[in-house]
Design a protein around this motif. Structure first.
Motif, mmCIF file in Angstrom:
data_model
loop_
_atom_site.group_PDB
_atom_site.id
_atom_site.type_symbol
_atom_site.label_atom_id
_atom_site.label_comp_id
_atom_site.label_asym_id
_atom_site.label_seq_id
_atom_site.Cartn_x
_atom_site.Cartn_y
_atom_site.Cartn_z
ATOM 1 N N ASP A 239 0.839 -1.191 0.000
ATOM 2 C CA ASP A 239 0.000 0.000 0.000
ATOM 3 C C ASP A 239 0.882 1.252 0.000
ATOM 4 N N LYS A 240 0.246 2.401 -0.092
ATOM 5 C CA LYS A 240 0.974 3.688 -0.203
ATOM 6 C C LYS A 240 1.826 3.970 1.027
ATOM 7 N N LYS A 241 1.354 3.602 2.224
ATOM 8 C CA LYS A 241 2.136 3.818 3.448
ATOM 9 C C LYS A 241 3.432 3.017 3.418
ATOM 10 N N GLU A 242 3.348 1.789 2.942
ATOM 11 C CA GLU A 242 4.555 0.955 2.843
ATOM 12 C C GLU A 242 5.523 1.533 1.819
ATOM 13 N N LEU A 243 5.011 1.981 0.676
ATOM 14 C CA LEU A 243 5.863 2.599 -0.342
ATOM 15 C C LEU A 243 6.551 3.835 0.218
ATOM 16 N N ASP A 244 5.803 4.685 0.903
ATOM 17 C CA ASP A 244 6.398 5.896 1.479
ATOM 18 C C ASP A 244 7.503 5.555 2.468
ATOM 19 N N LEU A 245 7.304 4.530 3.272
ATOM 20 C CA LEU A 245 8.316 4.102 4.243
ATOM 21 C C LEU A 245 9.561 3.578 3.529
ATOM 22 N N ILE A 246 9.365 2.805 2.486
ATOM 23 C CA ILE A 246 10.497 2.282 1.709
ATOM 24 C C ILE A 246 11.247 3.426 1.043
ATOM 25 N N SER B 190 7.443 10.320 -13.310
ATOM 26 C CA SER B 190 6.401 10.749 -12.382
ATOM 27 C C SER B 190 5.455 9.591 -12.046
ATOM 28 N N ASN B 191 5.400 9.259 -10.749
ATOM 29 C CA ASN B 191 4.513 8.214 -10.231
ATOM 30 C C ASN B 191 4.876 6.793 -10.645
ATOM 31 N N ARG B 192 6.092 6.552 -11.127
ATOM 32 C CA ARG B 192 6.548 5.201 -11.460
ATOM 33 C C ARG B 192 7.915 4.963 -10.827
ATOM 34 N N TYR B 193 8.078 3.754 -10.282
ATOM 35 C CA TYR B 193 9.306 3.387 -9.585
ATOM 36 C C TYR B 193 9.745 1.994 -9.995
ATOM 37 N N GLU B 194 11.062 1.772 -9.924
ATOM 38 C CA GLU B 194 11.635 0.440 -10.066
ATOM 39 C C GLU B 194 12.143 0.033 -8.694
ATOM 40 N N MET B 195 11.596 -1.037 -8.189
ATOM 41 C CA MET B 195 11.962 -1.552 -6.876
ATOM 42 C C MET B 195 12.672 -2.875 -7.110
ATOM 43 N N ALA B 196 13.902 -3.033 -6.569
ATOM 44 C CA ALA B 196 14.660 -4.235 -6.887
ATOM 45 C C ALA B 196 15.453 -4.767 -5.707
ATOM 46 N N TYR B 197 15.459 -6.082 -5.629
ATOM 47 C CA TYR B 197 16.430 -6.815 -4.821
ATOM 48 C C TYR B 197 17.383 -7.414 -5.833
ATOM 49 N N LEU B 198 18.679 -7.184 -5.624
ATOM 50 C CA LEU B 198 19.683 -7.674 -6.556
ATOM 51 C C LEU B 198 20.577 -8.685 -5.850
ATOM 52 N N ILE C 63 6.556 -0.335 -10.590
ATOM 53 C CA ILE C 63 5.246 -0.035 -10.012
ATOM 54 C C ILE C 63 4.797 1.357 -10.431
ATOM 55 N N ARG C 64 3.481 1.518 -10.459
ATOM 56 C CA ARG C 64 2.880 2.817 -10.768
ATOM 57 C C ARG C 64 1.973 3.194 -9.606
ATOM 58 N N VAL C 65 1.994 4.473 -9.242
ATOM 59 C CA VAL C 65 1.135 4.963 -8.168
ATOM 60 C C VAL C 65 -0.004 5.755 -8.795
ATOM 61 N N GLU C 66 -1.228 5.302 -8.519
ATOM 62 C CA GLU C 66 -2.426 6.020 -8.968
ATOM 63 C C GLU C 66 -3.238 6.350 -7.733
ATOM 64 N N ASP C 67 -3.289 7.626 -7.393
ATOM 65 C CA ASP C 67 -3.914 8.078 -6.156
ATOM 66 C C ASP C 67 -3.233 7.348 -4.996
ATOM 67 N N GLU C 68 -3.937 6.526 -4.280
ATOM 68 C CA GLU C 68 -3.348 5.783 -3.154
ATOM 69 C C GLU C 68 -3.099 4.322 -3.506
ATOM 70 N N LYS C 69 -3.319 3.953 -4.745
ATOM 71 C CA LYS C 69 -3.184 2.560 -5.175
ATOM 72 C C LYS C 69 -1.832 2.317 -5.843
ATOM 73 N N ILE C 70 -1.209 1.173 -5.491
ATOM 74 C CA ILE C 70 0.069 0.772 -6.073
ATOM 75 C C ILE C 70 -0.208 -0.350 -7.068
ATOM 76 N N ILE C 71 0.199 -0.143 -8.314
ATOM 77 C CA ILE C 71 -0.064 -1.120 -9.369
ATOM 78 C C ILE C 71 1.263 -1.658 -9.904
#
Length: 108
Positions: free
Chosen positions: A2-9, A32-40, A56-64
């Motif tokens: 969720d958005k709270k977890e993304l903000d914390l990360i 804008s509103n797109r991130y690459e999250m990786a474990y390498l 991932i893409r952020v749309e409002d409070e939803k993580i896709i």
């Protein structure tokens, strides 16, 4: 995830690879509103491979989750978002999110 977890990360990880425990962690803004999250995972000769990387893409409070690439799996995983793959991508994103939060003992 969720958005709270993304903000914390985003608060505790950055665009540069950070070695913690047994591998590298990174999250970087793609646009804008797109991130690459990786474990390498460490590989030979000082290189690393995605295990996995999720766009991932952020749309409002939803993580896709839009795309997953995992070069350590056999066969290699390349999964794009669709109605058929959405559940798998959500599960993989939740696992990666948990890994990020656990490695630094973060809680929402």
């Amino acid at each position: 995830m969720d958005k709270k977890e993304l903000d914390l990360i985003l608060k505790h990880f950055g665009p540069e690879k950070e070695f913690i425990g047994d591998g590298y962690f990174r999250i970087r803004e793609k646009d804008s509103n797109r991130y690459e999250m990786a474990y390498l995972a460490p590989a030979c000769c000082g290189t690393s491979t995605y295990h996995p990387q999720i766009t991932i893409r952020v749309e409002d409070e939803k993580i896709i989750p839009e795309f997953l690439m995992d070069m350590e799996e056999t066969p290699i995983k390349n999964i794009s978002y669709s109605d058929e793959t959405s559940e798998v991508l959500e599960q993989e994103l939740d696992k990666l999110c948990s890994k990020f939060l656990a490695v630094k003992n973060l809680t929402v």
